[in-house]
Write a protein that holds these residues in place. Structure first.
Motif, mmCIF file in Angstrom:
data_model
loop_
_atom_site.group_PDB
_atom_site.id
_atom_site.type_symbol
_atom_site.label_atom_id
_atom_site.label_comp_id
_atom_site.label_asym_id
_atom_site.label_seq_id
_atom_site.Cartn_x
_atom_site.Cartn_y
_atom_site.Cartn_z
ATOM 1 N N LYS A 109 8.011 -2.622 15.437
ATOM 2 C CA LYS A 109 7.455 -1.477 16.139
ATOM 3 C C LYS A 109 6.144 -1.814 16.848
ATOM 4 N N ILE A 110 5.524 -2.905 16.429
ATOM 5 C CA ILE A 110 4.285 -3.348 17.069
ATOM 6 C C ILE A 110 4.588 -4.311 18.215
ATOM 7 N N PHE A 162 -3.409 -1.905 6.810
ATOM 8 C CA PHE A 162 -3.110 -0.580 6.286
ATOM 9 C C PHE A 162 -2.797 -0.644 4.797
ATOM 10 N N ASP A 163 -3.005 0.503 4.136
ATOM 11 C CA ASP A 163 -2.701 0.667 2.716
ATOM 12 C C ASP A 163 -1.293 1.219 2.570
ATOM 13 N N TYR A 164 -0.671 0.914 1.441
ATOM 14 C CA TYR A 164 0.620 1.522 1.163
ATOM 15 C C TYR A 164 0.828 1.564 -0.346
ATOM 16 N N GLU A 165 1.855 2.293 -0.765
ATOM 17 C CA GLU A 165 2.194 2.391 -2.178
ATOM 18 C C GLU A 165 3.576 1.790 -2.403
ATOM 19 N N LEU A 271 -3.540 -9.244 7.631
ATOM 20 C CA LEU A 271 -3.209 -10.243 8.644
ATOM 21 C C LEU A 271 -4.184 -11.401 8.483
ATOM 22 N N GLY A 272 -3.667 -12.580 8.181
ATOM 23 C CA GLY A 272 -4.500 -13.770 7.997
ATOM 24 C C GLY A 272 -4.598 -14.562 9.283
ATOM 25 N N PHE A 286 -3.656 -8.083 18.995
ATOM 26 C CA PHE A 286 -2.537 -7.807 18.087
ATOM 27 C C PHE A 286 -3.051 -7.188 16.791
ATOM 28 N N VAL A 287 -4.147 -7.703 16.254
ATOM 29 C CA VAL A 287 -4.715 -7.158 15.016
ATOM 30 C C VAL A 287 -5.126 -5.704 15.230
ATOM 31 N N GLN A 288 -5.769 -5.401 16.365
ATOM 32 C CA GLN A 288 -6.181 -4.034 16.649
ATOM 33 C C GLN A 288 -4.978 -3.105 16.769
ATOM 34 N N LEU A 289 -3.925 -3.575 17.418
ATOM 35 C CA LEU A 289 -2.719 -2.766 17.564
ATOM 36 C C LEU A 289 -2.064 -2.526 16.206
ATOM 37 N N ALA A 290 -2.057 -3.544 15.339
ATOM 38 C CA ALA A 290 -1.464 -3.406 14.001
ATOM 39 C C ALA A 290 -2.188 -2.339 13.195
#
Length: 306
Positions: A109-110, A162-165, A271-272, A286-290
């Protein structure tokens, strides 16, 4: 003295298993290859290989040279590829490594809006590495690593996006549906389906089952998320997935997402990158878009864990 061909020869002999096969791969005659390496050994004053019957065994110096070849050759190949792209008016290729199986659908999606915003940058996604994602990043095999488990190393930076569970996906008709949260013993009679990842890298084991001394009745591995969810929906097992992905499937299939433990299992996607390379415009973009895409990917949740 030491030239690129020497590194290529050592690496190719290790890969092919013989001088003859390495010579064919490098488009050299075996005599030319042998002469080049003998000359290097004379200049260095140490042997690279020892003969054992018809085979070759690397000396200590040879093993060191092989390690350097495996580190330096990908960097040289990258440099040449980038220079060719510059010569053709292109910006380059963003090579993304994946250490997060379910994140592939999030990544798709990115990629689409990214390619639209950066028409002169190609994207290549790699999910398998010879020595793991961290070393692939250090060795310049990839430019960016998507991982839920960052490991701090000199020269690398990990940016949280982003955070997730992590939740348990079960069939909509499963007896556990309706529970406020699950306890480790609730999985004792279940078939747990996971991606083909070592157990010490699976959060459902390390953060839920093992601390309680519990294990599922059976453990199966499936590489494809769609097939995994189909198995869950048919009542053939349960699976641990990010909540955002579980909710996507729950919207179109007979499955439900259940919390693992009273507080849930909170995770972050990182993202590393190599230090200093976030300043590269198309990589930083790309990092900003993610970071902007968790909501669009369905990563948000009412408890803030994602």
């Amino acid at each position: 003295m030491l030239e690129r061909i020497h590194l290529s020869v050592v690496a190719e002999v290790e890969r092919q298993g013989s001088l003859t096969a390495a010579a064919e791969q490098l488009c050299l005659t075996q005599s030319a290859l042998s002469h080049s390496m003998r000359k290097l050994e004379e200049q260095l004053g140490t042997a690279i290989w020892l003969r054992e019957g018809r085979g070759l065994r690397l000396t200590q110096a040879g093993r060191y040279l092989l390690a350097q070849a495996q580190r330096l050759l990908p960097q040289l190949e990258l440099t040449e590829a980038r220079l060719r792209q510059f010569a053709q008016g292109q910006r380059g290729t963003l090579r993304i490594g994946m250490e997060c199986h379910p994140c592939y659908q999030w990544l798709l999606k990115i990629v689409s809006p990214y390619l639209s915003a950066w028409p002169d940058v190609d994207v290549d996604v790699r999910q398998k590495f010879q020595f793991g994602g961290i070393q692939a990043l250090q060795n310049h095999e990839i430019d960016l690593l998507v991982t839920p488990d960052p490991v701090q190393h000199d020269g690398l930076l990990f940016e949280p996006v982003f955070d997730y569970e992590q939740v348990l996906l079960v069939a909509a008709s499963h007896p556990l549906v309706g529970r406020e949260y699950l306890r480790p013993r609730d999985l004792a009679g279940e078939t747990l389906i996971t991606y083909p990842v070592p157990r010490d890298r699976l959060d459902v084991y390390t953060q839920f089952l093992l601390p309680a001394g519990q294990a599922p009745r059976e453990h199966k591995t499936i590489e494809t998320t769609d097939i995994m969810v189909q198995m869950v929906a048919s009542g053939r097992g349960v699976a641990a997935l990010p909540r955002w992905l579980a909710l996507e499937y729950a919207g179109r299939m007979a499955v439900a997402a259940l919390r693992l433990g009273r507080k849930g299992i909170a995770k972050q996607i990182h993202l590393g990158v190599r230090e200093g390379e976030l300043a590269t415009d198309y990589l930083g973009a790309f990092v900003q878009l993610a970071r902007a895409y968790p909501a669009a990917a369905g990563a948000g949740s009412s408890n803030g864990a994602g």
